[in-house]
Design an enzyme around this catalytic site. Structure first.
Site, PDB file in Angstrom:
ATOM      1  N   SER A 118      -9.549   1.625  -2.483  1.00 48.20           N
ATOM      2  CA  SER A 118      -9.092   2.898  -1.927  1.00 48.20           C
ATOM      3  C   SER A 118      -9.694   4.059  -2.700  1.00 48.20           C
ATOM      4  CB  SER A 118      -7.569   2.961  -2.036  1.00 48.20           C
ATOM      5  OG  SER A 118      -7.117   4.254  -1.735  1.00 48.20           O
TER       6      SER A 118
ATOM      7  N   LYS B  64       0.789  -1.243   0.000  1.00 52.61           N
ATOM      8  CA  LYS B  64       0.000   0.000   0.000  1.00 52.61           C
ATOM      9  C   LYS B  64       0.817   1.287   0.000  1.00 52.61           C
ATOM     10  CE  LYS B  64      -0.336   0.247   5.030  1.00 52.61           C
ATOM     11  NZ  LYS B  64      -1.134   0.521   6.200  1.00 52.61           N
TER      12      LYS B  64
ATOM     13  N   LYS C  20      -5.181  -1.090  -7.618  1.00 56.15           N
ATOM     14  CA  LYS C  20      -6.504  -1.187  -6.980  1.00 56.15           C
ATOM     15  C   LYS C  20      -7.608  -1.085  -8.036  1.00 56.15           C
ATOM     16  CE  LYS C  20      -5.385  -1.821  -2.722  1.00 56.15           C
ATOM     17  NZ  LYS C  20      -5.766  -3.074  -2.034  1.00 56.15           N
TER      18      LYS C  20
ATOM     19  N   TYR D  79       0.272   2.191  -7.403  1.00 52.07           N
ATOM     20  CA  TYR D  79      -0.556   1.596  -6.348  1.00 52.07           C
ATOM     21  C   TYR D  79      -2.046   1.763  -6.685  1.00 52.07           C
ATOM     22  CZ  TYR D  79      -3.209   1.390  -1.993  1.00 52.07           C
ATOM     23  OH  TYR D  79      -4.172   1.108  -1.048  1.00 52.07           O
TER      24      TYR D  79
HETATM   25  P1  NAD Z   1      -1.286  -3.534   6.261  1.00 43.10           P
HETATM   26  O1  NAD Z   1      -0.003  -3.526   5.511  1.00 43.10           O
HETATM   27  O2  NAD Z   1      -1.267  -3.261   7.714  1.00 43.10           O
HETATM   28  O3  NAD Z   1      -1.994  -4.962   6.041  1.00 43.10           O
HETATM   29  C1  NAD Z   1      -1.830  -5.742   4.877  1.00 43.10           C
HETATM   30  C2  NAD Z   1      -1.587  -7.169   5.291  1.00 43.10           C
HETATM   31  O4  NAD Z   1      -1.372  -7.961   4.113  1.00 43.10           O
HETATM   32  C3  NAD Z   1      -0.361  -7.319   6.190  1.00 43.10           C
HETATM   33  O5  NAD Z   1      -0.667  -8.145   7.299  1.00 43.10           O
HETATM   34  C4  NAD Z   1       0.653  -7.970   5.268  1.00 43.10           C
HETATM   35  O6  NAD Z   1       1.586  -8.788   5.980  1.00 43.10           O
HETATM   36  C5  NAD Z   1      -0.227  -8.776   4.344  1.00 43.10           C
HETATM   37  N1  NAD Z   1       0.397  -9.061   3.052  1.00 43.10           N
HETATM   38  C6  NAD Z   1       1.070  -8.174   2.256  1.00 43.10           C
HETATM   39  N2  NAD Z   1       1.525  -8.815   1.165  1.00 43.10           N
HETATM   40  C7  NAD Z   1       1.124 -10.105   1.272  1.00 43.10           C
HETATM   41  C8  NAD Z   1       1.288 -11.249   0.465  1.00 43.10           C
HETATM   42  N3  NAD Z   1       1.976 -11.202  -0.689  1.00 43.10           N
HETATM   43  N4  NAD Z   1       0.756 -12.424   0.869  1.00 43.10           N
HETATM   44  C9  NAD Z   1       0.072 -12.502   2.042  1.00 43.10           C
HETATM   45  N5  NAD Z   1      -0.120 -11.447   2.849  1.00 43.10           N
HETATM   46  C10 NAD Z   1       0.407 -10.265   2.468  1.00 43.10           C
HETATM   47  O7  NAD Z   1      -2.272  -2.561   5.512  1.00 43.10           O
HETATM   48  P2  NAD Z   1      -3.710  -2.048   5.931  1.00 43.10           P
HETATM   49  O8  NAD Z   1      -3.598  -0.600   6.199  1.00 43.10           O
HETATM   50  O9  NAD Z   1      -4.316  -2.933   6.941  1.00 43.10           O
HETATM   51  O10 NAD Z   1      -4.456  -2.194   4.539  1.00 43.10           O
HETATM   52  C11 NAD Z   1      -5.211  -3.337   4.206  1.00 43.10           C
HETATM   53  C12 NAD Z   1      -5.725  -3.197   2.785  1.00 43.10           C
HETATM   54  O11 NAD Z   1      -6.456  -1.991   2.668  1.00 43.10           O
HETATM   55  C13 NAD Z   1      -4.621  -3.117   1.729  1.00 43.10           C
HETATM   56  O12 NAD Z   1      -5.042  -3.859   0.592  1.00 43.10           O
HETATM   57  C14 NAD Z   1      -4.529  -1.641   1.409  1.00 43.10           C
HETATM   58  O13 NAD Z   1      -4.087  -1.411   0.101  1.00 43.10           O
HETATM   59  C15 NAD Z   1      -5.976  -1.212   1.581  1.00 43.10           C
HETATM   60  N6  NAD Z   1      -6.114   0.214   1.909  1.00 43.10           N
HETATM   61  C16 NAD Z   1      -5.456   0.712   3.011  1.00 43.10           C
HETATM   62  C17 NAD Z   1      -5.551   2.075   3.296  1.00 43.10           C
HETATM   63  C18 NAD Z   1      -4.816   2.672   4.473  1.00 43.10           C
HETATM   64  O14 NAD Z   1      -4.628   3.877   4.511  1.00 43.10           O
HETATM   65  N7  NAD Z   1      -4.395   1.887   5.468  1.00 43.10           N
HETATM   66  C19 NAD Z   1      -6.329   2.912   2.483  1.00 43.10           C
HETATM   67  C20 NAD Z   1      -6.998   2.372   1.397  1.00 43.10           C
HETATM   68  C21 NAD Z   1      -6.878   1.013   1.128  1.00 43.10           C
HETATM   69  C1  UD1 Z   2      -2.218   8.716   1.079  1.00 44.42           C
HETATM   70  C2  UD1 Z   2      -1.899   8.068  -0.224  1.00 44.42           C
HETATM   71  C3  UD1 Z   2      -3.173   7.515  -0.842  1.00 44.42           C
HETATM   72  C4  UD1 Z   2      -3.860   6.564   0.109  1.00 44.42           C
HETATM   73  C5  UD1 Z   2      -4.129   7.267   1.423  1.00 44.42           C
HETATM   74  C6  UD1 Z   2      -4.717   6.264   2.392  1.00 44.42           C
HETATM   75  C7  UD1 Z   2       0.042   9.346  -1.029  1.00 44.42           C
HETATM   76  C8  UD1 Z   2       0.545  10.335  -2.038  1.00 44.42           C
HETATM   77  N1  UD1 Z   2      -1.272   9.055  -1.108  1.00 44.42           N
HETATM   78  O1  UD1 Z   2      -3.021   9.808   0.765  1.00 44.42           O
HETATM   79  O2  UD1 Z   2      -2.889   6.827  -2.036  1.00 44.42           O
HETATM   80  O3  UD1 Z   2      -5.083   6.108  -0.425  1.00 44.42           O
HETATM   81  O4  UD1 Z   2      -2.894   7.798   1.942  1.00 44.42           O
HETATM   82  O5  UD1 Z   2      -4.674   6.646   3.696  1.00 44.42           O
HETATM   83  O6  UD1 Z   2       0.788   8.812  -0.236  1.00 44.42           O
HETATM   84  N2  UD1 Z   2       0.847  15.307   5.300  1.00 44.42           N
HETATM   85  C9  UD1 Z   2       1.731  16.204   5.852  1.00 44.42           C
HETATM   86  N3  UD1 Z   2       2.869  15.712   6.437  1.00 44.42           N
HETATM   87  C10 UD1 Z   2       3.150  14.378   6.502  1.00 44.42           C
HETATM   88  C11 UD1 Z   2       2.220  13.467   5.924  1.00 44.42           C
HETATM   89  C12 UD1 Z   2       1.084  13.965   5.320  1.00 44.42           C
HETATM   90  O7  UD1 Z   2       1.518  17.411   5.823  1.00 44.42           O
HETATM   91  O8  UD1 Z   2       4.217  14.006   7.029  1.00 44.42           O
HETATM   92  C13 UD1 Z   2      -0.404  15.833   4.706  1.00 44.42           C
HETATM   93  C14 UD1 Z   2      -0.604  15.502   3.238  1.00 44.42           C
HETATM   94  O9  UD1 Z   2      -0.046  16.480   2.408  1.00 44.42           O
HETATM   95  C15 UD1 Z   2      -2.141  15.428   3.162  1.00 44.42           C
HETATM   96  C16 UD1 Z   2      -2.563  14.944   4.525  1.00 44.42           C
HETATM   97  O10 UD1 Z   2      -1.471  15.212   5.398  1.00 44.42           O
HETATM   98  O11 UD1 Z   2      -2.661  16.733   2.963  1.00 44.42           O
HETATM   99  C17 UD1 Z   2      -2.865  13.448   4.574  1.00 44.42           C
HETATM  100  O12 UD1 Z   2      -1.753  12.726   4.051  1.00 44.42           O
HETATM  101  P1  UD1 Z   2      -1.699  11.137   4.071  1.00 44.42           P
HETATM  102  O13 UD1 Z   2      -1.995  10.639   5.443  1.00 44.42           O
HETATM  103  O14 UD1 Z   2      -0.416  10.711   3.464  1.00 44.42           O
HETATM  104  O15 UD1 Z   2      -2.940  10.681   3.179  1.00 44.42           O
HETATM  105  P2  UD1 Z   2      -3.310  11.050   1.647  1.00 44.42           P
HETATM  106  O16 UD1 Z   2      -2.503  12.156   1.132  1.00 44.42           O
HETATM  107  O17 UD1 Z   2      -4.776  11.208   1.591  1.00 44.42           O
END
Ligand code: NAD
Ligand code: UD1
Length: 341
Positions: free
Chosen positions: A124, A84, A152, A148
């Site tokens: 996402s 991610k 998705k 990324y």
């Molecule tokens: P995370 O990295 O904490 O969890 C992902 C899990 O998948 C981990 O436990 C990791 O070990 C496992 N994993 C990764 N690659 C693997 C593989 N090849 N085989 C088996 N397991 C594997 O991330 P998260 O924040 O919990 O996110 C979960 C899902 O949600 C992801 O698909 C991510 O893209 C999506 N997502 C997350 C966010 C965010 O901001 N956290 C936002 C939008 C979407």
């Molecule tokens: C990021 C990802 C996006 C993902 C999302 C999920 C990038 C470019 N985009 O977006 O693909 O879906 O997280 O949670 O990484 N900021 C600061 N200082 C920092 C970090 C962030 O000022 O050290 C600001 C950023 O400019 C933004 C806000 O905080 O305005 C949120 O940032 P972030 O948490 O990285 O999320 P997204 O930008 O939404």
């Protein structure tokens, strides 16, 4: 219900496991711990007083995945496993396509072999790319701006095609906005490896003294205070959306994309102020240049989630900061993976 959870040891997965187990579902986790710790699963067991199955393997290993799914014979699958980090996805695009796209195809093939027709997928809001209008609704054009996001969008398309071709298939694509916060116990939470890319975990590490100062990426955006505005969603609300999506998949067919957010934008400065209130500690900040690829504002239209899933966010930014702080202050080094800075 028997629920197969890929990536269940991760940040969002572990919070969802707590609710699945508490609701009485039987769970099997499939995770290679590439970005997580088995300690998270121990904590989930402690919190729920329940156990779950575990297969430690890689979703790119089609045979291992097929064996695990056919052996468990789930009623539904929740697919969190994936990579991610936006920046890393530009450096290692093939790793991202193999994991997020091929891994999803392997999972659908395994479900076919096991006769499982229900899936909830972690998508996402990043699939929308630049905002043509706000709030983002689910009909907004899909135009991701980085590898990324493209993985998705591709996985969404593949799941949609699979659902069309599979009788009785039901897929819910959950488009998360910005998941933050932690379980109210403070026992599980987000544990990023290395320097956090995202705002909230960075702020948490400044508050706890692991990092000196937050860099604010630009204060000249067209927002209330000039800093970027996002739709932060409490991870416990997000976990509840997965249970609602599994229910929805049980009673509908086809493929539906659903936003998961609060519908409310919060700026960087507003989030920092909320974190200072929650932690009682000052958060040092300094303004630097905008981060490439960032947008001014992003927030969700939430009507489809309410209508289709009967789900709404319950927690606000103060709840998100309070629980994040409880987790961060009682687990200074996360699950103990060690420091890089
Ligand atoms: P995370 O990295 O904490 O969890 C992902 C899990 O998948 C981990 O436990 C990791 O070990 C496992 N994993 C990764 N690659 C693997 C593989 N090849 N085989 C088996 N397991 C594997 O991330 P998260 O924040 O919990 O996110 C979960 C899902 O949600 C992801 O698909 C991510 O893209 C999506 N997502 C997350 C966010 C965010 O901001 N956290 C936002 C939008 C979407
Ligand atoms: C990021 C990802 C996006 C993902 C999302 C999920 C990038 C470019 N985009 O977006 O693909 O879906 O997280 O949670 O990484 N900021 C600061 N200082 C920092 C970090 C962030 O000022 O050290 C600001 C950023 O400019 C933004 C806000 O905080 O305005 C949120 O940032 P972030 O948490 O990285 O999320 P997204 O930008 O939404």
């Amino acid at each position: 219900m028997k629920v197969f959870v890929t990536g269940g040891a991760g940040y969002i997965g572990s919070h969802t496991l707590v609710q699945l187990l508490a609701a009485g579902h039987e769970v099997c986790v499939f995770d290679n711990f590439a970005n997580s710790s088995p300690v998270a699963l121990d904590r989930v067991r402690q919190l729920t007083n329940r156990d779950m199955g575990l297969v430690q393997a890689d979703i790119r290993d089609a045979d291992a995945l097929c064996d695990a799914v056919t052996t468990f014979a789930p009623d539904a699958v929740v697919h969190f496993a994936g990579l991610k980090a936006v920046g890393e996805s530009s450096d290692l695009p093939l790793l991202y396509y193999q994991t997020n796209v091929s891994g999803t195809m392997n999972l659908l093939a395994a479900m076919d072999a096991a006769g499982c027709t229900r899936i909830v997928f972690s998508s996402s809001a990043t699939v929308y790319g630049e905002a043509h209008y706000l709030p983002f609704d689910e009909d907004h054009p899909i135009a991701p701006t980085n590898p990324y996001g493209r993985t998705k969008a591709m996985a969404e398309g593949i799941i949609g095609d699979w659902a069309k071709a599979t009788s009785d298939a039901s897929a819910v694509l959950l488009r998360y906005f910005n998941p933050v916060g932690a379980h109210e116990s403070g026992r599980i939470g987000e544990d990023p490896q290395g320097i956090p890319n995202n705002l909230m975990p960075y702020v948490a590490q400044v508050a706890v003294g692991r990092r000196a100062s937050l860099q604010i990426f630009g204060d000249d955006y067209d927002t209330r205070d000039g800093t970027g505005e996002r739709d932060y969603i409490h991870v416990v609300d997000l976990a509840a959306a997965h249970l609602a999506a599994i229910e929805c998949a049980a009673s509908t067919s086809g493929c539906e994309a659903v936003n998961v957010g609060t519908g409310q934008g919060v700026t960087v400065r507003e989030l920092v102020a909320a974190y200072e209130r929650a932690s009682g500690r000052p958060i040092a900040t300094n303004v630097v240049a905008r981060r490439s690829g960032d947008v001014a504002s992003s927030y969700a239209a939430t009507t489809k989630a309410a209508r289709l899933l009967n789900w709404r966010a319950a927690f606000n930014i103060d709840d998100m900061c309070a629980t994040s702080w409880r987790w961060q202050s009682t687990n200074v080094d996360g699950y103990g993976a060690g420091e890089t800075q």
